[in-house]
Scaffold this motif. Structure first.
Motif, PDB file in Angstrom:
ATOM      1  N   ILE A   1       0.833  -1.204   0.000  1.00 44.63           N
ATOM      2  CA  ILE A   1       0.000   0.000   0.000  1.00 44.63           C
ATOM      3  C   ILE A   1       0.868   1.253   0.000  1.00 44.63           C
ATOM      4  CG2 ILE A   1      -1.663   1.327   1.352  1.00 44.63           C
ATOM      5  CD1 ILE A   1      -2.985  -1.230   2.160  1.00 44.63           C
ATOM      6  N   TRP A   2       0.491   2.197  -0.820  1.00 46.39           N
ATOM      7  CA  TRP A   2       1.172   3.492  -0.975  1.00 46.39           C
ATOM      8  C   TRP A   2       0.475   4.529  -0.102  1.00 46.39           C
ATOM      9  CZ3 TRP A   2       5.276   5.195  -4.056  1.00 46.39           C
ATOM     10  CH2 TRP A   2       5.366   6.562  -4.286  1.00 46.39           C
ATOM     11  N   THR A   3       1.208   5.217   0.762  1.00 48.11           N
ATOM     12  CA  THR A   3       0.623   6.251   1.616  1.00 48.11           C
ATOM     13  C   THR A   3       0.569   7.569   0.854  1.00 48.11           C
ATOM     14  OG1 THR A   3       1.477   5.163   3.605  1.00 48.11           O
ATOM     15  CG2 THR A   3       0.789   7.462   3.821  1.00 48.11           C
ATOM     16  N   GLU A   4      -0.628   8.128   0.736  1.00 46.96           N
ATOM     17  CA  GLU A   4      -0.835   9.359  -0.023  1.00 46.96           C
ATOM     18  C   GLU A   4      -0.757  10.573   0.905  1.00 46.96           C
ATOM     19  OE1 GLU A   4      -0.981  12.045  -2.455  1.00 46.96           O
ATOM     20  OE2 GLU A   4      -1.133  10.044  -3.342  1.00 46.96           O
ATOM     21  N   ASP A   5       0.180  11.492   0.610  1.00 47.96           N
ATOM     22  CA  ASP A   5       0.320  12.676   1.465  1.00 47.96           C
ATOM     23  C   ASP A   5       0.200  13.982   0.682  1.00 47.96           C
ATOM     24  OD1 ASP A   5       2.681  12.651   0.083  1.00 47.96           O
ATOM     25  OD2 ASP A   5       3.968  12.357   1.828  1.00 47.96           O
ATOM     26  N   GLN A   6      -0.326  13.895  -0.547  1.00 46.06           N
ATOM     27  CA  GLN A   6      -0.509  15.100  -1.358  1.00 46.06           C
ATOM     28  C   GLN A   6      -1.988  15.366  -1.637  1.00 46.06           C
ATOM     29  OE1 GLN A   6       1.504  15.021  -5.136  1.00 46.06           O
ATOM     30  NE2 GLN A   6       0.507  16.881  -5.874  1.00 46.06           N
ATOM     31  N   TYR A   7      -2.669  14.366  -2.181  1.00 47.04           N
ATOM     32  CA  TYR A   7      -4.075  14.541  -2.516  1.00 47.04           C
ATOM     33  C   TYR A   7      -4.958  14.305  -1.294  1.00 47.04           C
ATOM     34  CZ  TYR A   7      -2.162  13.995  -7.211  1.00 47.04           C
ATOM     35  OH  TYR A   7      -1.420  14.124  -8.354  1.00 47.04           O
ATOM     36  N   VAL A   8      -6.172  14.857  -1.342  1.00 45.83           N
ATOM     37  CA  VAL A   8      -7.165  14.680  -0.280  1.00 45.83           C
ATOM     38  C   VAL A   8      -8.414  14.082  -0.901  1.00 45.83           C
ATOM     39  CG1 VAL A   8      -8.647  15.836   1.399  1.00 45.83           C
ATOM     40  CG2 VAL A   8      -6.280  16.585   1.095  1.00 45.83           C
ATOM     41  N   ARG A   9      -8.889  12.992  -0.332  1.00 48.70           N
ATOM     42  CA  ARG A   9     -10.104  12.350  -0.850  1.00 48.70           C
ATOM     43  C   ARG A   9     -11.358  12.862  -0.163  1.00 48.70           C
ATOM     44  NH1 ARG A   9     -13.631   8.132   0.229  1.00 48.70           N
ATOM     45  NH2 ARG A   9     -12.797   8.167   2.337  1.00 48.70           N
ATOM     46  N   SER A  10     -11.276  13.063   1.156  1.00 46.79           N
ATOM     47  CA  SER A  10     -12.466  13.505   1.875  1.00 46.79           C
ATOM     48  C   SER A  10     -12.068  14.206   3.164  1.00 46.79           C
ATOM     49  CB  SER A  10     -13.374  12.316   2.207  1.00 46.79           C
ATOM     50  OG  SER A  10     -12.776  11.504   3.200  1.00 46.79           O
ATOM     51  N   ILE A  11     -13.005  14.981   3.682  1.00 54.76           N
ATOM     52  CA  ILE A  11     -12.847  15.607   4.993  1.00 54.76           C
ATOM     53  C   ILE A  11     -14.165  15.476   5.743  1.00 54.76           C
ATOM     54  CG2 ILE A  11     -11.086  17.281   4.266  1.00 54.76           C
ATOM     55  CD1 ILE A  11     -13.351  19.379   4.146  1.00 54.76           C
ATOM     56  N   LYS A  12     -14.120  15.678   7.047  1.00 50.01           N
ATOM     57  CA  LYS A  12     -15.331  15.655   7.851  1.00 50.01           C
ATOM     58  C   LYS A  12     -16.313  16.694   7.319  1.00 50.01           C
ATOM     59  CE  LYS A  12     -16.885  15.838  12.657  1.00 50.01           C
ATOM     60  NZ  LYS A  12     -16.472  16.008  14.073  1.00 50.01           N
ATOM     61  N   GLY A  13     -17.542  16.286   7.127  1.00 49.23           N
ATOM     62  CA  GLY A  13     -18.545  17.168   6.557  1.00 49.23           C
ATOM     63  C   GLY A  13     -18.721  16.993   5.064  1.00 49.23           C
ATOM     64  N   GLY A  14     -17.820  16.222   4.451  1.00 49.55           N
ATOM     65  CA  GLY A  14     -17.922  15.961   3.021  1.00 49.55           C
ATOM     66  C   GLY A  14     -18.700  14.693   2.748  1.00 49.55           C
ATOM     67  N   LEU A  15     -18.206  13.888   1.795  1.00 49.82           N
ATOM     68  CA  LEU A  15     -18.903  12.670   1.387  1.00 49.82           C
ATOM     69  C   LEU A  15     -18.177  11.398   1.803  1.00 49.82           C
ATOM     70  CD1 LEU A  15     -19.945  13.587  -2.286  1.00 49.82           C
ATOM     71  CD2 LEU A  15     -21.375  13.661  -0.241  1.00 49.82           C
ATOM     72  N   GLY A  16     -17.129  11.537   2.610  1.00 49.01           N
ATOM     73  CA  GLY A  16     -16.300  10.383   2.938  1.00 49.01           C
ATOM     74  C   GLY A  16     -17.042   9.249   3.618  1.00 49.01           C
ATOM     75  N   HIS A  17     -18.122   9.553   4.326  1.00 50.74           N
ATOM     76  CA  HIS A  17     -18.868   8.516   5.049  1.00 50.74           C
ATOM     77  C   HIS A  17     -19.953   7.878   4.193  1.00 50.74           C
ATOM     78  CE1 HIS A  17     -21.355  12.053   5.248  1.00 50.74           C
ATOM     79  NE2 HIS A  17     -22.355  11.376   5.770  1.00 50.74           N
ATOM     80  N   THR A  18     -20.043   8.262   2.919  1.00 49.09           N
ATOM     81  CA  THR A  18     -21.100   7.755   2.053  1.00 49.09           C
ATOM     82  C   THR A  18     -20.539   6.851   0.960  1.00 49.09           C
ATOM     83  OG1 THR A  18     -20.975   9.560   0.424  1.00 49.09           O
ATOM     84  CG2 THR A  18     -22.337   9.941   2.387  1.00 49.09           C
ATOM     85  N   LYS A  19     -21.435   6.046   0.366  1.00 52.19           N
ATOM     86  CA  LYS A  19     -21.066   5.233  -0.795  1.00 52.19           C
ATOM     87  C   LYS A  19     -21.489   6.008  -2.046  1.00 52.19           C
ATOM     88  CE  LYS A  19     -19.908   1.260  -1.029  1.00 52.19           C
ATOM     89  NZ  LYS A  19     -18.582   0.612  -1.253  1.00 52.19           N
ATOM     90  N   ALA A  20     -20.791   7.106  -2.286  1.00 51.13           N
ATOM     91  CA  ALA A  20     -21.059   7.949  -3.444  1.00 51.13           C
ATOM     92  C   ALA A  20     -19.951   7.763  -4.466  1.00 51.13           C
ATOM     93  CB  ALA A  20     -21.150   9.421  -3.021  1.00 51.13           C
ATOM     94  N   GLY A  21     -20.318   7.698  -5.738  1.00 50.46           N
ATOM     95  CA  GLY A  21     -19.321   7.536  -6.780  1.00 50.46           C
ATOM     96  C   GLY A  21     -18.270   8.623  -6.754  1.00 50.46           C
ATOM     97  N   ALA A  22     -18.666   9.834  -6.308  1.00 44.51           N
ATOM     98  CA  ALA A  22     -17.728  10.960  -6.261  1.00 44.51           C
ATOM     99  C   ALA A  22     -16.522  10.667  -5.384  1.00 44.51           C
ATOM    100  CB  ALA A  22     -18.444  12.219  -5.763  1.00 44.51           C
ATOM    101  N   ASN A  23     -16.729   9.890  -4.300  1.00 48.91           N
ATOM    102  CA  ASN A  23     -15.607   9.513  -3.429  1.00 48.91           C
ATOM    103  C   ASN A  23     -14.536   8.763  -4.194  1.00 48.91           C
ATOM    104  OD1 ASN A  23     -16.237  10.534  -0.912  1.00 48.91           O
ATOM    105  ND2 ASN A  23     -17.518   8.797  -0.379  1.00 48.91           N
ATOM    106  N   TYR A  24     -14.989   7.869  -5.038  1.00 48.74           N
ATOM    107  CA  TYR A  24     -14.070   6.987  -5.742  1.00 48.74           C
ATOM    108  C   TYR A  24     -13.406   7.707  -6.913  1.00 48.74           C
ATOM    109  CZ  TYR A  24     -16.150   3.697  -2.593  1.00 48.74           C
ATOM    110  OH  TYR A  24     -16.563   3.077  -1.433  1.00 48.74           O
ATOM    111  N   ALA A  25     -14.149   8.608  -7.558  1.00 49.76           N
ATOM    112  CA  ALA A  25     -13.548   9.425  -8.611  1.00 49.76           C
ATOM    113  C   ALA A  25     -12.411  10.274  -8.043  1.00 49.76           C
ATOM    114  CB  ALA A  25     -14.602  10.312  -9.263  1.00 49.76           C
ATOM    115  N   ALA A  26     -12.618  10.781  -6.823  1.00 45.37           N
ATOM    116  CA  ALA A  26     -11.602  11.632  -6.199  1.00 45.37           C
ATOM    117  C   ALA A  26     -10.348  10.857  -5.821  1.00 45.37           C
ATOM    118  CB  ALA A  26     -12.185  12.301  -4.957  1.00 45.37           C
TER     119      ALA A  26
END
Length: 356
Positions: free
Chosen positions: A178-203
């Motif tokens: 596994i590669w640890t990502e320290d540049q891009y951000v996929r989600s933050i609290k208040g966003g969509l990180g807790h959901t099964k939304a396609g946008a999470n995976y696109a990000a």
């Protein structure tokens, strides 16, 4: 009771042979479930039809503003051949949470469950029974209104498709890197990180491409604020066994409340293994690897069930776990969960549902 119109295919597909490799999510069964929503009728016109393409306006809201959500669960063949579902109620519960966040009308639990069971009964002979195989079940919903103004859709389509599948990772139960990502951000609290939304995976896809280019299977995401607190892997929640304790990120709104995650925590508690749901930094994991207290690392998710991690790449540091071999505790979790899912082990929590 849900009235489902059934149109069976007149041209059944050839099913994979028992020894055919089943690449995850690439083969589809003969039928699919569809149901429509509009503000006048609510959810209506439930039907099972031959698997095929969906007609959609080029101006559909989903194509322009991403109003889409999905779930993922599995059906297994029990010892007597009866199809089994693992904790479908948890997936339906999570779908309601996702729907609320994306302004999609939720499918009532009884309707959702009936649709799942009826479709699986019709295509039950597609459930593979070779080791590490299952029938992957993908329910999803999306906005179908044809309009280009930024607004929620007034009409939706609910679809369920089925896919006989093998292991999610080509490595199977061999430890992944596994590669640890320290540049891009996929989600933050208040966003969509807790959901099964396609946008999470696109990000997550840009970082995933870079991880693959460097020879790594998945991306380990860190928090968006400090780039230090471990959140989850691209397709899994993640656990660390350090000094006898099992540690995973708490559900603070930025990670997915995984069904397998919840099951693993329950098993740990059954076995008297301390579980900590909280914050763990990548620096603390590195320190644990250096002082000898990092014992095992594993991911959890419906697709992979349990996936051991043999290496974490963090910047210029390689964190090696367990000599690249699956750990005893990780193996026990995998054997227990899959044994319960297949109906081969006792099910004290009542997680398995027969499809009859």
């Amino acid at each position: 009771m849900l009235d489902i119109k059934v149109q069976k295919t007149t041209a059944p597909k050839q099913k994979p042979a028992a020894d055919d490799p089943l690449k995850f999510g690439t083969i589809y069964t003969d039928h699919m479930f569809l149901m429509d929503f509009n503000s006048e009728k609510g959810w209506h016109d439930a039907r099972i039809v031959p698997y095929g393409d969906i007609m959609l306006s080029p101006a559909a809201v989903v194509l322009h503003y991403g109003q889409e959500m999905f779930e993922g669960l599995k059906a297994y063949k029990g010892p007597d051949g009866t199809p089994l579902l693992f904790r479908p109620g948890k997936n339906i519960e999570r779908s309601h949470m996702t729907a609320e966040r994306l302004c999609i009308p939720p499918v009532p639990e009884d309707v959702f469950l009936t649709a799942l069971k009826e479709l699986i009964k019709i295509d039950a002979d597609w459930i593979p029974d070779a080791p590490a195989t299952s029938l992957y079940v993908r329910p999803f919903m999306f906005g179908t209104d044809a309009k280009l103004g930024v607004d929620v859709s007034d009409s939706y389509l609910f679809v369920i498709i089925l896919s006989p599948s093998g292991p999610y990772y080509p490595e199977g139960l061999n430890p992944i890197k596994i590669w640890t990502e320290d540049q891009y951000v996929r989600s933050i609290k208040g966003g969509l990180g807790h959901t099964k939304a396609g946008a999470n995976y696109a990000a997550s896809m840009k970082a995933q491409q870079e991880a693959h280019a460097n020879g790594y299977s998945q991306v380990l995401w860190l928090d968006g604020a400090t780039h230090s607190v471990i959140e989850e892997v691209g397709s899994m929640n993640i656990f660390f066994k350090i000094g006898g304790k099992v540690i995973t990120r708490d559900l603070d709104g930025s990670i997915l409340p995984g069904v397998t995650r919840d099951s693993v925590i329950a098993l740990c508690k059954d076995w008297g293994v301390p579980v900590v749901e909280g914050s763990l930094t990548i620096e603390e994991v590195y320190e644990a690897s250096q002082n000898g207290t990092l014992e095992e690392v594993f991911g959890t998710g419906t697709a992979a069930v349990i996936s051991p991690v043999g290496e974490l790449r963090w910047g210029d540091k390689n964190i090696m776990i367990g000599g690249g071999e699956i750990g005893e505790f990780t193996q026990k979790l995998y054997d227990t969960l899959t044994g319960i899912q297949l109906g081969m082990l006792p099910d004290p929590h009542g997680w398995v549902m027969k499809v009859e």
